[in-house]
Design a protein around this motif. Structure first.
Motif, short mmCIF file in Angstrom:
data_model
loop_
_atom_site.label_atom_id
_atom_site.label_comp_id
_atom_site.label_asym_id
_atom_site.label_seq_id
_atom_site.Cartn_x
_atom_site.Cartn_y
_atom_site.Cartn_z
N ALA A 12 -19.06 16.71 43.41
CA ALA A 12 -18.78 18.10 43.75
C ALA A 12 -19.27 19.04 42.66
O ALA A 12 -19.80 20.13 42.95
CB ALA A 12 -17.28 18.29 43.98
N VAL A 13 -19.14 18.65 41.40
CA VAL A 13 -19.64 19.48 40.31
C VAL A 13 -21.17 19.55 40.36
O VAL A 13 -21.75 20.61 40.12
CB VAL A 13 -19.15 18.94 38.94
N ILE A 14 -21.81 18.44 40.69
CA ILE A 14 -23.27 18.44 40.81
C ILE A 14 -23.71 19.37 41.95
O ILE A 14 -24.67 20.13 41.81
CB ILE A 14 -23.79 17.01 41.03
N ALA A 15 -23.01 19.33 43.07
CA ALA A 15 -23.33 20.22 44.19
C ALA A 15 -23.09 21.68 43.81
O ALA A 15 -23.90 22.56 44.15
CB ALA A 15 -22.49 19.85 45.41
N PHE A 16 -22.01 21.94 43.08
CA PHE A 16 -21.71 23.29 42.61
C PHE A 16 -22.83 23.79 41.68
O PHE A 16 -23.27 24.94 41.80
CB PHE A 16 -20.36 23.28 41.88
N ALA A 17 -23.30 22.93 40.79
CA ALA A 17 -24.38 23.31 39.88
C ALA A 17 -25.67 23.57 40.66
O ALA A 17 -26.41 24.51 40.34
CB ALA A 17 -24.60 22.22 38.85
N ALA A 18 -25.93 22.77 41.67
CA ALA A 18 -27.13 22.97 42.48
C ALA A 18 -27.08 24.32 43.20
O ALA A 18 -28.10 25.01 43.29
CB ALA A 18 -27.27 21.84 43.49
N VAL A 19 -25.91 24.70 43.67
CA VAL A 19 -25.77 26.00 44.33
C VAL A 19 -25.94 27.14 43.33
O VAL A 19 -26.58 28.15 43.61
CB VAL A 19 -24.41 26.10 45.06
N LEU A 20 -25.36 26.98 42.14
CA LEU A 20 -25.45 28.03 41.13
C LEU A 20 -26.89 28.32 40.70
O LEU A 20 -27.22 29.44 40.36
CB LEU A 20 -24.64 27.65 39.89
N PHE A 21 -27.72 27.28 40.71
CA PHE A 21 -29.08 27.45 40.21
C PHE A 21 -30.14 27.48 41.31
O PHE A 21 -31.32 27.26 41.05
CB PHE A 21 -29.40 26.34 39.20
N THR A 22 -29.74 27.79 42.54
CA THR A 22 -30.72 27.95 43.61
C THR A 22 -31.43 29.30 43.44
O THR A 22 -30.84 30.29 43.00
CB THR A 22 -30.07 27.91 45.00
N PRO A 23 -32.71 29.35 43.78
CA PRO A 23 -33.46 30.60 43.59
C PRO A 23 -32.88 31.83 44.29
O PRO A 23 -32.90 32.91 43.70
CB PRO A 23 -34.85 30.25 44.13
N PRO A 24 -32.33 31.74 45.52
CA PRO A 24 -31.79 32.97 46.11
C PRO A 24 -30.65 33.59 45.29
O PRO A 24 -30.57 34.81 45.14
CB PRO A 24 -31.29 32.54 47.48
N LEU A 25 -29.79 32.76 44.76
CA LEU A 25 -28.68 33.28 43.96
C LEU A 25 -29.18 33.81 42.61
O LEU A 25 -28.70 34.84 42.13
CB LEU A 25 -27.63 32.20 43.75
N TRP A 39 -29.52 41.07 34.31
CA TRP A 39 -28.31 40.27 34.16
C TRP A 39 -28.61 38.78 34.20
O TRP A 39 -27.72 37.95 34.05
CB TRP A 39 -27.32 40.61 35.27
N LEU A 40 -29.86 38.42 34.41
CA LEU A 40 -30.23 37.02 34.56
C LEU A 40 -29.88 36.15 33.35
O LEU A 40 -29.28 35.08 33.54
CB LEU A 40 -31.72 36.90 34.89
N PRO A 41 -30.19 36.54 32.12
CA PRO A 41 -29.81 35.67 31.00
C PRO A 41 -28.30 35.45 30.89
O PRO A 41 -27.85 34.33 30.62
CB PRO A 41 -30.35 36.40 29.77
N MET A 42 -27.52 36.48 31.13
CA MET A 42 -26.06 36.35 31.06
C MET A 42 -25.55 35.44 32.17
O MET A 42 -24.69 34.59 31.95
CB MET A 42 -25.40 37.73 31.18
N TYR A 43 -26.10 35.59 33.37
CA TYR A 43 -25.70 34.74 34.48
C TYR A 43 -26.02 33.28 34.20
O TYR A 43 -25.19 32.39 34.42
CB TYR A 43 -26.38 35.18 35.78
N LEU A 44 -27.23 33.01 33.72
CA LEU A 44 -27.62 31.63 33.45
C LEU A 44 -26.75 31.02 32.36
O LEU A 44 -26.36 29.85 32.45
CB LEU A 44 -29.10 31.57 33.04
N TRP A 48 -24.29 27.88 33.22
CA TRP A 48 -24.48 26.62 32.51
C TRP A 48 -23.22 26.26 31.73
O TRP A 48 -22.84 25.10 31.68
CB TRP A 48 -25.69 26.76 31.59
N LEU A 49 -22.57 27.24 31.13
CA LEU A 49 -21.32 27.00 30.42
C LEU A 49 -20.24 26.48 31.37
O LEU A 49 -19.49 25.56 31.01
CB LEU A 49 -20.85 28.29 29.74
N ALA A 50 -20.16 27.03 32.57
CA ALA A 50 -19.16 26.59 33.54
C ALA A 50 -19.42 25.14 33.97
O ALA A 50 -18.48 24.34 34.07
CB ALA A 50 -19.17 27.50 34.76
N VAL A 51 -20.68 24.78 34.18
CA VAL A 51 -21.00 23.41 34.58
C VAL A 51 -20.66 22.44 33.45
O VAL A 51 -20.04 21.38 33.69
CB VAL A 51 -22.49 23.31 34.98
N ILE A 52 -21.02 22.77 32.23
CA ILE A 52 -20.71 21.89 31.10
C ILE A 52 -19.21 21.75 30.91
O ILE A 52 -18.70 20.66 30.67
CB ILE A 52 -21.38 22.43 29.81
N ALA A 53 -18.48 22.86 31.05
CA ALA A 53 -17.02 22.81 30.88
C ALA A 53 -16.37 21.95 31.97
O ALA A 53 -15.45 21.17 31.68
CB ALA A 53 -16.45 24.22 30.90
#
Length: 65
Positions: A12-25, A39-44, A48-53
């Motif tokens: 589920a975390v892998i799927a969440f990460a995949a959604v977070l880093f899809t080009p449309p988002l 806002w792109l650098p802050m979002y990324l 990434w911090l949320a996925v690692i945590a």
């Protein structure tokens, strides 16, 4: 936690990460006006911090419950 439940949560975390880093988002956060920064650098960084945590939290939890 059961091993199958642990694996499901990691998937589920892998799927969440995949959604977070899809080009449309990502493109939503890349749009900005001419006089404001992107806002792109802050979002990324936050995504990434949320996925690692989440992965660290799942891996450090005791499995014997």
């Amino acid at each position: 936690m059961k091993r199958s439940q642990h694996n499901e949560r990691l998937l589920a975390v892998i799927a969440f990460a995949a959604v977070l880093f899809t080009p449309p988002l990502i493109l939503i956060f890349d749009q900005h006006a001419a006089d404001t920064p992107s806002w792109l650098p802050m979002y990324l960084f936050i995504a990434w911090l949320a996925v690692i945590a989440l992965v660290a939290w799942l891996m450090e939890r005791p499995r014997d419950r």
